[in-house]
Design a protein around this motif. Structure first.
Motif, PDB file in Angstrom:
ATOM      1  N   PHE A 149      13.042  81.321  -6.601  1.00 53.62           N
ATOM      2  CA  PHE A 149      14.171  80.406  -6.440  1.00 53.62           C
ATOM      3  C   PHE A 149      14.526  79.768  -7.780  1.00 53.62           C
ATOM      4  N   THR A 150      13.509  79.372  -8.550  1.00 57.05           N
ATOM      5  CA  THR A 150      13.742  78.728  -9.839  1.00 57.05           C
ATOM      6  C   THR A 150      14.434  79.675 -10.814  1.00 57.05           C
ATOM      7  N   LYS A 151      14.058  80.952 -10.786  1.00 57.01           N
ATOM      8  CA  LYS A 151      14.704  81.923 -11.667  1.00 57.01           C
ATOM      9  C   LYS A 151      16.161  82.153 -11.269  1.00 57.01           C
ATOM     10  N   LEU A 152      16.420  82.136  -9.972  1.00 56.99           N
ATOM     11  CA  LEU A 152      17.773  82.396  -9.490  1.00 56.99           C
ATOM     12  C   LEU A 152      18.687  81.184  -9.632  1.00 56.99           C
ATOM     13  N   PHE A 153      18.123  79.983  -9.437  1.00 56.55           N
ATOM     14  CA  PHE A 153      18.945  78.770  -9.414  1.00 56.55           C
ATOM     15  C   PHE A 153      18.328  77.670 -10.285  1.00 56.55           C
ATOM     16  N   PRO A 154      18.168  77.907 -11.585  1.00 57.19           N
ATOM     17  CA  PRO A 154      17.524  76.896 -12.445  1.00 57.19           C
ATOM     18  C   PRO A 154      18.273  75.571 -12.484  1.00 57.19           C
ATOM     19  N   GLU A 155      19.585  75.629 -12.259  1.00 55.86           N
ATOM     20  CA  GLU A 155      20.374  74.396 -12.274  1.00 55.86           C
ATOM     21  C   GLU A 155      20.037  73.488 -11.095  1.00 55.86           C
ATOM     22  N   CYS A 156      19.376  74.020 -10.094  1.00 56.18           N
ATOM     23  CA  CYS A 156      19.003  73.246  -8.908  1.00 56.18           C
ATOM     24  C   CYS A 156      17.636  72.575  -9.052  1.00 56.18           C
ATOM     25  N   ILE A 157      16.930  72.854 -10.144  1.00 53.42           N
ATOM     26  CA  ILE A 157      15.548  72.403 -10.288  1.00 53.42           C
ATOM     27  C   ILE A 157      15.426  71.249 -11.282  1.00 53.42           C
ATOM     28  N   LYS A 158      14.963  70.111 -10.809  1.00 59.02           N
ATOM     29  CA  LYS A 158      14.614  68.989 -11.685  1.00 59.02           C
ATOM     30  C   LYS A 158      13.198  69.173 -12.219  1.00 59.02           C
ATOM     31  N   GLY A 159      12.328  69.745 -11.411  1.00 58.72           N
ATOM     32  CA  GLY A 159      10.961  70.023 -11.817  1.00 58.72           C
ATOM     33  C   GLY A 159      10.308  70.933 -10.804  1.00 58.72           C
ATOM     34  N   LEU A 160       9.309  71.697 -11.259  1.00 57.31           N
ATOM     35  CA  LEU A 160       8.612  72.661 -10.414  1.00 57.31           C
ATOM     36  C   LEU A 160       7.119  72.373 -10.443  1.00 57.31           C
ATOM     37  N   ILE A 161       6.497  72.368  -9.252  1.00 58.94           N
ATOM     38  CA  ILE A 161       5.050  72.169  -9.133  1.00 58.94           C
ATOM     39  C   ILE A 161       4.473  73.361  -8.382  1.00 58.94           C
ATOM     40  N   LEU A 162       3.596  74.109  -9.043  1.00 59.86           N
ATOM     41  CA  LEU A 162       2.942  75.250  -8.430  1.00 59.86           C
ATOM     42  C   LEU A 162       1.509  74.863  -8.089  1.00 59.86           C
ATOM     43  N   VAL A 163       1.186  74.892  -6.798  1.00 60.75           N
ATOM     44  CA  VAL A 163      -0.108  74.424  -6.305  1.00 60.75           C
ATOM     45  C   VAL A 163      -0.948  75.641  -5.887  1.00 60.75           C
ATOM     46  N   ASP A 164      -1.904  76.005  -6.745  1.00 58.84           N
ATOM     47  CA  ASP A 164      -2.732  77.196  -6.516  1.00 58.84           C
ATOM     48  C   ASP A 164      -1.864  78.348  -6.042  1.00 58.84           C
ATOM     49  N   SER A 165      -0.811  78.588  -6.798  1.00 57.74           N
ATOM     50  CA  SER A 165       0.244  79.511  -6.405  1.00 57.74           C
ATOM     51  C   SER A 165      -0.154  80.973  -6.557  1.00 57.74           C
ATOM     52  N   THR A 166       0.330  81.788  -5.638  1.00 49.98           N
ATOM     53  CA  THR A 166       0.241  83.236  -5.787  1.00 49.98           C
ATOM     54  C   THR A 166       0.926  83.633  -7.091  1.00 49.98           C
ATOM     55  N   SER A 167       0.291  84.525  -7.832  1.00 46.99           N
ATOM     56  CA  SER A 167       0.801  84.955  -9.133  1.00 46.99           C
ATOM     57  C   SER A 167       1.705  86.169  -8.999  1.00 46.99           C
ATOM     58  N   VAL A 168       2.655  86.283  -9.903  1.00 44.60           N
ATOM     59  CA  VAL A 168       3.463  87.499  -9.949  1.00 44.60           C
ATOM     60  C   VAL A 168       2.613  88.694 -10.394  1.00 44.60           C
ATOM     61  N   ASP A 169       1.427  88.414 -10.905  1.00 45.85           N
ATOM     62  CA  ASP A 169       0.496  89.467 -11.323  1.00 45.85           C
ATOM     63  C   ASP A 169      -0.658  89.630 -10.328  1.00 45.85           C
ATOM     64  N   LEU A 170      -0.418  89.326  -9.060  1.00 46.94           N
ATOM     65  CA  LEU A 170      -1.503  89.365  -8.078  1.00 46.94           C
ATOM     66  C   LEU A 170      -2.090  90.757  -7.922  1.00 46.94           C
ATOM     67  N   HIS A 171      -1.377  91.781  -8.366  1.00 50.10           N
ATOM     68  CA  HIS A 171      -1.914  93.146  -8.290  1.00 50.10           C
ATOM     69  C   HIS A 171      -3.201  93.293  -9.102  1.00 50.10           C
ATOM     70  N   GLU A 172      -3.428  92.406 -10.082  1.00 44.86           N
ATOM     71  CA  GLU A 172      -4.640  92.483 -10.895  1.00 44.86           C
ATOM     72  C   GLU A 172      -5.904  92.253 -10.060  1.00 44.86           C
ATOM     73  N   LEU A 173      -5.759  91.575  -8.936  1.00 42.17           N
ATOM     74  CA  LEU A 173      -6.909  91.361  -8.055  1.00 42.17           C
ATOM     75  C   LEU A 173      -7.390  92.666  -7.428  1.00 42.17           C
ATOM     76  N   ASP A 174      -6.480  93.644  -7.311  1.00 41.58           N
ATOM     77  CA  ASP A 174      -6.845  94.917  -6.678  1.00 41.58           C
ATOM     78  C   ASP A 174      -7.815  95.730  -7.528  1.00 41.58           C
ATOM     79  N   ALA A 175      -7.869  95.441  -8.823  1.00 35.14           N
ATOM     80  CA  ALA A 175      -8.720  96.218  -9.724  1.00 35.14           C
ATOM     81  C   ALA A 175     -10.182  95.781  -9.680  1.00 35.14           C
ATOM     82  N   LEU A 176     -10.476  94.706  -8.963  1.00 35.54           N
ATOM     83  CA  LEU A 176     -11.836  94.174  -8.931  1.00 35.54           C
ATOM     84  C   LEU A 176     -12.732  95.030  -8.040  1.00 35.54           C
TER      85      LEU A 176
END
Length: 291
Positions: free
Chosen positions: A100-127
């Motif tokens: 949402f922040t990437k699509l609508f940055p003008e709508c965001i005053k601030g962003l808080i990510l709380v133990d958020s899923t990563s866009v790189d979550l595929h790295e967990l599959d290599a374990l």
């Protein structure tokens, strides 16, 4: 910001109070009722909004991050929110928040990510974690969700015998009842099946392109506490340590998304930081509201 608003989801929340709008995007399988302490602390000076994704009946039944963004757009428009928001995303909700922040940055005053899923979550599959994979792989979780989704609400009550965590049991009785009821919604499990089916594809899409330079606070769980909790549940320490070290690296990497970012480790908190350390979420909102 102006979004089309055809209808509301069935289960949505809006304090309608004065102050900066704060939108909570909950984690997969989580209710906004869990955020009671955060909401009660913030509502005197903020307007808090949230919703349950599974109760939204629009669309083709496929739940992806893009679907949730449409829901959020509808909620903001239908609630007449026309100023930048403070957006909180927990776990899978953090993946939605990043898109949402990437699509609508003008709508965001601030962003808080709380133990958020990563866009790189595929790295967990290599374990190399065969024991954990047997009980918590995407395929195992989807199979379970698909089975649950075929049951009625009453059948799920008998099958799941819903129980609350220690942190949830500290919440008011009415909230506890709502949380138990939430766990017995068949549509919840159908939604989770769909979200897991698509989350790596969605993450790969969200990962492409630059991220806007918005104020950002990233809060990650306590790795050692999570490892110890897993050991207490009889899981192998070496596998737990692999997962927690990788998860911590992925979460902390999110603090490089913008030049205006802070990273906080929530000492004494597991994945449900909003329950274990609500003070950290509250202080993050307060900090971003004055920047």
């Amino acid at each position: 910001m102006h979004f089309n608003a055809p209808s509301y989801p069935k289960q949505w929340f809006d304090t309608k109070s004065a102050g900066t709008p704060v939108v909570i995007l909950t984690g997969m399988g989580c209710s906004y009722e869990e955020w009671y302490e955060v909401i009660q602390s913030l509502r005197p000076a903020h307007r808090i909004l949230s919703f349950h994704r599974h109760s939204w009946k629009e669309g083709d039944g496929i739940h992806r991050t893009g679907h949730a963004i449409q829901q959020l757009q509808t909620l903001l428009s239908g609630s007449n929110v026309d100023e930048p928001i403070l957006l909180i995303g927990h776990s899978y909700g953090g993946l939605i928040a990043q898109e949402f922040t990437k699509l609508f940055p003008e709508c965001i005053k601030g962003l808080i990510l709380v133990d958020s899923t990563s866009v790189d979550l595929h790295e967990l599959d290599a374990l190399d974690t065969p024991v954990l994979d047997a009980v918590s792989s995407d395929a195992a979780w989807q199979a379970l969700c698909r089975d649950y989704a075929t049951n009625t609400k009453e059948q799920l009550k008998q099958l799941l015998q819903p129980v609350l965590t220690g942190a949830q049991k500290r919440l008011p009785q009415a909230v506890q009842y709502a949380l138990v009821d939430f766990q017995t919604e068949p549509d919840l499990y159908a939604m989770m099946d769909s979200e897991v089916e698509h989350w790596k594809t969605d993450a790969a899409r969200i990962r492409t392109g630059p991220f806007p330079d918005v104020p950002l606070i990233v809060i990650g769980r306590d790795p050692e506490l999570s490892i110890q909790n897993g050991i207490n549940d009889g899981l192998p320490e070496d596998e737990l340590r692999q997962v927690e070290e990788t998860w911590h690296r992925l979460v902390s990497r999110q603090a490089t998304l913008t030049k205006q970012a802070d990273f906080i480790t929530a000492t004494g908190a597991g994945h449900a930081i909003h329950l274990d350390r609500p003070d950290l979420v509250i202080s993050a909102v307060t900090k971003l509201d004055v920047t």
